[in-house]
Design an enzyme around this catalytic site. Structure first.
Site, mmCIF file in Angstrom:
data_model
loop_
_atom_site.group_PDB
_atom_site.id
_atom_site.type_symbol
_atom_site.label_atom_id
_atom_site.label_comp_id
_atom_site.label_asym_id
_atom_site.label_seq_id
_atom_site.Cartn_x
_atom_site.Cartn_y
_atom_site.Cartn_z
ATOM 1 N N SER A 1 5.158 62.837 31.799
ATOM 2 C CA SER A 1 5.167 62.427 33.212
ATOM 3 C C SER A 1 5.061 63.694 34.063
ATOM 4 C CB SER A 1 6.482 61.720 33.533
ATOM 5 O OG SER A 1 6.614 61.526 34.916
ATOM 6 N N TYR B 1 15.893 61.296 33.255
ATOM 7 C CA TYR B 1 14.498 60.908 32.987
ATOM 8 C C TYR B 1 13.636 62.174 32.933
ATOM 9 C CZ TYR B 1 9.872 58.878 33.496
ATOM 10 O OH TYR B 1 8.548 58.550 33.293
HETATM 11 N N1 LIG Z 1 5.040 53.962 35.931
HETATM 12 C C1 LIG Z 1 5.164 55.224 36.253
HETATM 13 O O1 LIG Z 1 5.249 55.580 37.464
HETATM 14 C C2 LIG Z 1 5.135 56.278 35.178
HETATM 15 C C3 LIG Z 1 4.880 57.607 35.559
HETATM 16 C C4 LIG Z 1 4.847 58.597 34.591
HETATM 17 C C5 LIG Z 1 5.091 58.285 33.257
HETATM 18 N N2 LIG Z 1 5.355 56.979 32.903
HETATM 19 C C6 LIG Z 1 5.633 56.719 31.485
HETATM 20 O O2 LIG Z 1 4.698 55.795 30.975
HETATM 21 C C7 LIG Z 1 5.280 55.095 29.875
HETATM 22 C C8 LIG Z 1 5.033 53.617 30.027
HETATM 23 O O3 LIG Z 1 5.712 53.159 31.179
HETATM 24 P P1 LIG Z 1 5.154 52.006 32.146
HETATM 25 O O4 LIG Z 1 5.025 52.576 33.473
HETATM 26 O O5 LIG Z 1 4.011 51.328 31.518
HETATM 27 O O6 LIG Z 1 6.465 51.053 32.164
HETATM 28 P P2 LIG Z 1 6.711 49.545 31.714
HETATM 29 O O7 LIG Z 1 5.672 48.644 32.306
HETATM 30 O O8 LIG Z 1 8.149 49.277 32.012
HETATM 31 O O9 LIG Z 1 6.484 49.580 30.114
HETATM 32 C C9 LIG Z 1 7.399 50.188 29.256
HETATM 33 C C10 LIG Z 1 7.098 49.815 27.829
HETATM 34 O O10 LIG Z 1 8.032 50.515 26.981
HETATM 35 C C11 LIG Z 1 8.594 49.596 26.056
HETATM 36 N N3 LIG Z 1 9.944 49.990 25.669
HETATM 37 C C12 LIG Z 1 10.988 50.325 26.451
HETATM 38 N N4 LIG Z 1 12.055 50.635 25.704
HETATM 39 C C13 LIG Z 1 11.682 50.485 24.400
HETATM 40 C C14 LIG Z 1 12.326 50.662 23.128
HETATM 41 N N5 LIG Z 1 13.620 51.039 23.013
HETATM 42 N N6 LIG Z 1 11.618 50.444 21.989
HETATM 43 C C15 LIG Z 1 10.334 50.061 22.064
HETATM 44 N N7 LIG Z 1 9.658 49.862 23.227
HETATM 45 C C16 LIG Z 1 10.349 50.076 24.374
HETATM 46 C C17 LIG Z 1 8.555 48.232 26.754
HETATM 47 O O11 LIG Z 1 8.451 47.247 25.745
HETATM 48 P P3 LIG Z 1 9.513 46.057 25.476
HETATM 49 O O12 LIG Z 1 10.459 46.019 26.642
HETATM 50 O O13 LIG Z 1 8.632 44.856 25.364
HETATM 51 O O14 LIG Z 1 10.144 46.436 24.190
HETATM 52 C C18 LIG Z 1 7.256 48.333 27.550
HETATM 53 O O15 LIG Z 1 6.164 47.876 26.791
HETATM 54 C C19 LIG Z 1 6.765 55.491 29.832
HETATM 55 O O16 LIG Z 1 6.968 56.471 28.852
HETATM 56 C C20 LIG Z 1 6.984 56.084 31.224
HETATM 57 O O17 LIG Z 1 8.029 57.027 31.227
HETATM 58 C C21 LIG Z 1 5.375 55.975 33.827
#
Ligand SMILES: NC(=O)c1ccc[n+]([C@@H]2O[C@H](COP(=O)([O-])OP(=O)(O)OC[C@H]3O[C@@H](n4cnc5c(N)ncnc54)[C@H](OP(=O)(O)O)[C@@H]3O)[C@@H](O)[C@H]2O)c1
Length: 274
Positions: free
Chosen positions: A139, A152
């Site tokens: 991130s 985080y």
């Molecule tokens: N959105 C942003 O602004 C942003 C910015 C920078 C980086 N990111 C990074 O991008 C990645 C994806 O995030 P997103 O934005 O797509 O969020 P999201 O829509 O909340 O998706 C998160 C995913 O992670 C899975 N997950 C969470 N805890 C888990 C666990 N213990 N074991 C297995 N799976 C787990 C969830 O699956 P289930 O709940 O179905 O298990 C879900 O599919 C993350 O690493 C996040 O830190 C996001």
């Protein structure tokens, strides 16, 4: 396609992971996407023309056994794993003083140790294959530490260090590693954010305002397709870079951090979040 067609991608049930797995299937890849709530064998997306698909696999990245079972399942079906994308993660908000060690450990357990569990299980397979690509989802918060999101940020800073070392360690085995750094992105990340118990009655007057700003930025943030596209491009690169920051504005911020004095960077972050 440099690495082969079998992809294991964690956190494919929503957001960046979901859209990335669909884009990879459109390119003809056989994607095993994971979720804690999945039923193995459930094909949630397929593209007839490319013959790519997304099959869901049950996986909790916080459990050694669950990681072993998911990797074994994919190996039994495919006999190889060419690309591992460590994407599963969530956000935790709250002032440092108001975060218990347990809350902090839970954050690092998913975002950092989850990636480590996956790498430990998949690296022996890639080593035998003498080829593989590991993409860790970091991130921009792993470059700039964000107040009231310290744990985080710490988890994503840790992934930066991890990926830099991993690249060097696995290079001679033909394995490549890269960290992809999205900025604010419109996904369920915002709704899935956890808050420390003590943050409810915070003594930090800026904390609520700052968290509100984060939420607003995420809701008006980039489309997750941008991160998906950045990931897809990496599959064609023989020598992927150490890190890929997603989006021109965030790329510029990251480059400016290298030349700005630390106090100036701190001032800007303070103005943005306090
Ligand atoms: N959105 C942003 O602004 C942003 C910015 C920078 C980086 N990111 C990074 O991008 C990645 C994806 O995030 P997103 O934005 O797509 O969020 P999201 O829509 O909340 O998706 C998160 C995913 O992670 C899975 N997950 C969470 N805890 C888990 C666990 N213990 N074991 C297995 N799976 C787990 C969830 O699956 P289930 O709940 O179905 O298990 C879900 O599919 C993350 O690493 C996040 O830190 C996001």
């Amino acid at each position: 396609m440099e690495y082969g067609r079998v992809v294991l991608l964690t956190g494919a049930s929503s957001g960046i992971g979901k859209i990335t797995s669909e884009k990879l299937a459109d390119l003809g890849l056989r994607v095993y996407g994971t979720s804690r709530r999945a039923n193995n064998g459930n094909i949630v997306y397929s593209n007839e023309a490319s013959q790519g698909f997304v099959e869901m696999v049950q996986l909790d990245v916080c459990s050694d056994q669950s990681v072993k079972d998911a990797v074994s399942y994919v190996m039994e079906k495919e006999g190889c794993i060419n690309v591992l994308i460590n994407n599963a993660g969530f956000g935790l908000a709250g002032a440092i003083e108001e975060t218990t060690a347990e809350e902090a450990m839970a954050q690092l357990n998913t975002n950092f140790f989850g990636t480590h569990r996956m790498c430990r299980e998949v690296l022996p397979i890639m080593r035998k294959q003498k080829k593989g690509l590991i993409i860790n989802i970091g991130s921009v918060a792993g470059i700039f530490s964000i107040p009231y999101q310290s744990m985080y940020s710490a988890s994503k800073f840790a992934l930066e260090a991890y990926t830099e070392a991993l690249r060097i360690e696995v290079r001679d085995f033909g394995i490549k590693a890269v960290i992809v750094e999205p900025g604010d992105t419109r996904t369920s990340f915002t709704e899935n954010r956890q808050y420390t118990a003590e943050s409810e009655n915070t003594v930090y007057p800026n904390s609520k305002k700052s968290i509100h700003k984060m939420i607003k930025d995420e809701k008006s943030g980039d489309n997750p397709i941008e991160t998906a596209q950045a990931i897809c491009k990496l599959l064609y690169k023989k020598n992927p870079p150490v890190r890929v920051t997603v989006g021109p504005v965030y790329k510029l911020f990251v480059q400016l951090k290298r030349v700005f004095p630390n106090r100036l960077t701190e001032y800007i972050i303070r103005r943005m979040y306090s």
